[in-house]
Design a protein around this motif. Structure first.
Motif, short mmCIF file in Angstrom:
data_model
loop_
_atom_site.label_atom_id
_atom_site.label_comp_id
_atom_site.label_asym_id
_atom_site.label_seq_id
_atom_site.Cartn_x
_atom_site.Cartn_y
_atom_site.Cartn_z
N PHE A 65 0.86 -1.18 0.00
CA PHE A 65 0.00 0.00 0.00
C PHE A 65 0.90 1.23 0.00
N LYS A 66 0.72 2.10 -0.98
CA LYS A 66 1.58 3.28 -1.15
C LYS A 66 3.05 2.89 -1.15
N GLY A 67 3.36 1.78 -1.81
CA GLY A 67 4.74 1.35 -1.93
C GLY A 67 5.30 0.61 -0.73
N GLN A 68 4.49 0.52 0.36
CA GLN A 68 4.97 -0.13 1.56
C GLN A 68 4.32 -1.51 1.69
N LYS A 69 5.12 -2.51 1.96
CA LYS A 69 4.57 -3.86 2.07
C LYS A 69 3.72 -3.94 3.34
N ILE A 70 2.47 -4.39 3.20
CA ILE A 70 1.60 -4.43 4.39
C ILE A 70 1.15 -5.83 4.74
N SER A 71 1.51 -6.82 3.91
CA SER A 71 0.91 -8.14 4.15
C SER A 71 1.46 -8.84 5.38
N HIS A 72 2.43 -8.24 6.08
CA HIS A 72 2.91 -8.86 7.32
C HIS A 72 2.36 -8.13 8.56
N LEU A 73 1.65 -7.01 8.35
CA LEU A 73 1.19 -6.20 9.48
C LEU A 73 -0.12 -6.75 10.04
N PRO A 74 -0.37 -6.57 11.36
CA PRO A 74 -1.68 -6.94 11.90
C PRO A 74 -2.76 -5.99 11.36
N PRO A 75 -4.03 -6.45 11.30
CA PRO A 75 -5.07 -5.65 10.65
C PRO A 75 -5.23 -4.24 11.20
N TYR A 76 -5.06 -4.08 12.54
CA TYR A 76 -5.31 -2.73 13.07
C TYR A 76 -4.26 -1.73 12.58
N LYS A 77 -3.04 -2.22 12.29
CA LYS A 77 -2.01 -1.31 11.80
C LYS A 77 -2.28 -0.93 10.35
N ILE A 78 -2.87 -1.87 9.60
CA ILE A 78 -3.21 -1.57 8.20
C ILE A 78 -4.27 -0.47 8.15
N VAL A 79 -5.22 -0.55 9.07
CA VAL A 79 -6.26 0.49 9.13
C VAL A 79 -5.61 1.85 9.41
N ARG A 80 -4.64 1.85 10.31
CA ARG A 80 -3.99 3.12 10.67
C ARG A 80 -3.26 3.73 9.49
N LEU A 81 -2.82 2.89 8.53
CA LEU A 81 -2.13 3.42 7.36
C LEU A 81 -3.10 4.09 6.39
N ILE B 204 -15.57 -4.80 21.96
CA ILE B 204 -14.74 -5.98 21.74
C ILE B 204 -15.56 -7.24 21.98
N SER B 205 -16.44 -7.21 22.99
CA SER B 205 -17.22 -8.43 23.23
C SER B 205 -18.33 -8.59 22.20
N ASP B 206 -18.88 -7.49 21.71
CA ASP B 206 -19.98 -7.58 20.75
C ASP B 206 -19.50 -7.97 19.36
N ASN B 207 -18.48 -7.29 18.90
CA ASN B 207 -18.06 -7.47 17.52
C ASN B 207 -16.62 -7.01 17.41
N ASP B 208 -15.70 -7.93 17.71
CA ASP B 208 -14.30 -7.49 17.80
C ASP B 208 -13.74 -7.10 16.44
N ARG B 209 -14.27 -7.69 15.36
CA ARG B 209 -13.74 -7.34 14.04
C ARG B 209 -14.00 -5.88 13.71
N SER B 210 -15.16 -5.39 14.15
CA SER B 210 -15.47 -4.01 13.85
C SER B 210 -14.57 -3.07 14.66
N VAL B 211 -14.13 -3.51 15.83
CA VAL B 211 -13.21 -2.68 16.62
C VAL B 211 -11.82 -2.70 15.99
N ILE B 212 -11.38 -3.88 15.56
CA ILE B 212 -10.08 -3.97 14.88
C ILE B 212 -10.11 -3.08 13.64
N ASN B 213 -11.24 -3.10 12.97
CA ASN B 213 -11.40 -2.36 11.72
C ASN B 213 -11.35 -0.85 11.93
#
Lengths: 251, 334
Positions: A65-81, B204-213
């Motif tokens: 994403f934007k030239g940076q490899k993201i497939s090793h990052l946890p999902p919450y960090k990808i959202v932050r990008l 987190i207890s209701d829908n953790d995927r939406s929180v991660i998202n």
């Protein structure tokens, strides 16, 4: 100036046990593009989204994403990008008012990052965002428990949650499914508005007619493979696509 | 003629999200009574009870705190079957500090709460990724494991335990200390769970995927909830160590895991006040039935079953509904 792709998907593979859900999928996405992803049920569209946002770990292949490899990052960090997605199955907090549902994305570290370390008045921002997606400000809709809202509003709420994160890339997973024609017609302008702001969008859809009207480019998936990639008219003329949708003709 | 029950919210005359326009003393009383009654009740109870029931009140407050600790975890989506771990770790922390280093209870109590919370969080950190029943199973096993560890390695007095702890100066200090902590935890954490931070925890207890998202690291939030719950539980353990002047293997007993859950379920899961209320019913009842010997557990069990069938929502939710709504029977038109 040559534009660099905002998203590069390279040879992505995913197997669930013996099932190869995604096979060798590669594509590039340019900034500002609206990409439609279509395909029959079980063709791997949602898995593709899950792999990009890393809710599912790819077996092999990379996503950048934007030239940076993201497939090793946890999902919450990808959202932050700056990648935000919506879910096909909307699951809001049914007992909470709609605007309180917006608190979760507004609590995101990304918001703090964007605002320079401050969060601001979350309730007020929530109401602004909801107005943007069509919750009339002076009505009581935004204050109703999410469980009492019709499907159309729940999908808008889902969209507002993605909007709240101010991402550069939106991934909308079957936003139109389960909506009436009128509801779809009222959401389309919101998507076009997002596009005018120069954001990139990937839309997974079954509602081809509505999608073809707004998409720049279509990717067709079947059995986990990308079988066509191009303009809507071109894609629908493709023989492989026809057989995937209508079934292969008997010999 | 068929009839149905109609429920109408009791009106509060003017209300916005955080400003209450109070028009009369009645309205003020109506709004403040649910908060004032438990506070006044808790503060006056020690004065009217005899010495035996004062001791019971101590364990009521401790179990109420454990139930609150359980409920915070449950609201975050972590159903724990091992409050005894929190209790036991806190008890041993205070015991060791007092026995080997001679620290006064007023130092061991706060230190053991924080230290116990940290130890519990570290112990459970590897299993934070587990969801639902898998998390529960691990929390059930760890306290049982701790007992065997202490038995086998003979640390901290082994099977004998450590005795001769410094007690708190008087029963009054014990009573009012634990009641103050209970009220502070009840109202403080209730406020926390109602805030935006609490909303994330419930999310987190209701829908953790939406929180991660939303770009939120849910493990960080889960660890924080674990630390909060662990600290409350550890305070209980540390407190009881000084009350009994002893710490030993029984601190990891199953009672400390099961009773808080029963209290929270009877009182009303999902609300901290309900959890505390449950403890205020169950513990004294268990004491009152003590004269019956073996039948006690049977009657206690029967009572629990009846309660759960008759009021599955929990007492607190029932009372809350009665308090906030009028009910009347209206005829159904054909």
């Amino acid at each position: 100036m040559i534009k660099t792709p905002i998203l590069q998907v390279d040879n992505l593979n995913k197997s669930f046990g013996g099932v190869r859900a995604i096979r060798q999928v590669s594509f590039d996405l340019m900034p500002g593009e609206l990409l439609g992803v279509i395909g029959p049920n079980g063709s791997g569209k949602t898995t593709l989204v899950n792999l990009i946002t890393r809710f599912v770990k790819p077996t092999s292949g990379t996503v950048a994403f934007k030239g940076q490899k993201i497939s090793h990052l946890p999902p919450y960090k990808i959202v932050r990008l700056g990648i935000a997605r919506t879910f096909q199955m909307v699951k809001p907090f049914y007992h909470l008012p709609a605007y309180k549902n917006m608190i979760i994305p507004l609590y995101s570290p990304r918001m703090k990052q964007l605002a320079g370390g401050r969060y601001g008045d979350r309730d007020a921002i929530a109401l602004d965002l909801l107005e943007e997606v069509g919750f009339e400000r002076d009505s009581h809709v935004a204050y109703k428990p999410a469980g009492a809202l019709p499907q159309g509003y729940l999908k808008r709420l889902e969209l507002a949650k993605a909007l709240a994160l101010e991402p550069d890339l939106f991934i909308l997973d079957e936003l139109f499914s389960g909506l009436s024609l009128a509801e779809v017609a009222s959401i389309v302008p919101i998507i076009e508005k997002i596009r005018l702001q120069g954001k990139t969008i990937i839309m997974i859809e079954h509602r081809l007619k509505e999608l073809f009207r707004i998409a720049d480019r279509i990717i067709v998936m079947n059995n986990g493979q990308k079988i066509a990639d191009g303009l809507a008219e071109e894609v629908m003329e493709n023989e492989a696509v026809k057989s995937a949708y209508l079934g292969a003709e008997a010999d | 003629m068929k009839k149905r029950k109609e429920r109408i919210d009791r009106g509060i005359k003017a209300r916005s999200s955080d400003i209450f326009a109070l028009l009369s003393w009645r309205e003020m009383l109506y709004l403040s009574a649910p908060r004032m009654l438990p506070i006044i009740g808790c503060l006056t109870l020690p004065l009217i009870l005899g010495p035996y029931w004062q001791k019971v009140l101590l364990s009521v407050a401790v179990f109420a705190l454990l139930a609150i600790s359980w409920d915070i975890l449950a609201q975050t989506g972590m159903v724990s079957l091992g409050q005894a771990l929190f209790f036991g770790v806190g008890a041993y922390c205070a015991g060791v500090m007092n026995h080997y280093f001679g620290l006064s209870p007023f130092i061991t109590l706060p230190v053991a709460s924080v230290l116990g919370g940290l130890i519990c969080t570290l112990l459970l950190l590897p299993v934070l990724r587990l969801r639902g029943i898998y998390f529960s199973m691990v929390t059930l096993i760890i306290p049982l494991m701790m007992v065997r560890v202490i038995e086998a390695t003979k640390v901290f007095g082994g099977t004998e335990g450590l005795s001769g702890m410094t007690p708190l100066p008087s029963i009054w200090i014990e009573l009012y200390l634990v009641i103050a902590v209970l009220l502070a935890a009840l109202f403080g954490f209730r406020r926390m769970m109602d805030s935006d931070y609490g909303l994330i925890l419930k999310g987190i207890s209701d829908n953790d995927r939406s929180v991660i998202n939303a770009g939120i690291n849910i493990y960080q939030f889960k660890a924080q909830a674990l630390f909060i719950a662990g600290s409350i539980g550890s305070f209980c353990g540390a407190f009881m160590t000084h009350v009994y002047m002893f710490v030993g293997m029984p601190v990891f007993a199953l009672d400390y895991s099961i009773l808080p859950i029963a209290a929270a379920v009877v009182g009303g899961p999902g609300t901290l006040a309900g959890a505390a209320l449950g403890a205020f019913l169950l513990v004294p009842m268990s004491e009152a039935l003590r004269g019956l010997g073996g039948l006690r557990i049977v009657l206690y069990g029967v009572f629990l079953v009846i309660f759960i069938i008759a009021l599955p929502e929990g007492i607190f939710h029932y009372m809350q509904r009665k308090y906030q709504q009028f009910e009347r029977w209206v005829e159904v038109e054909k």
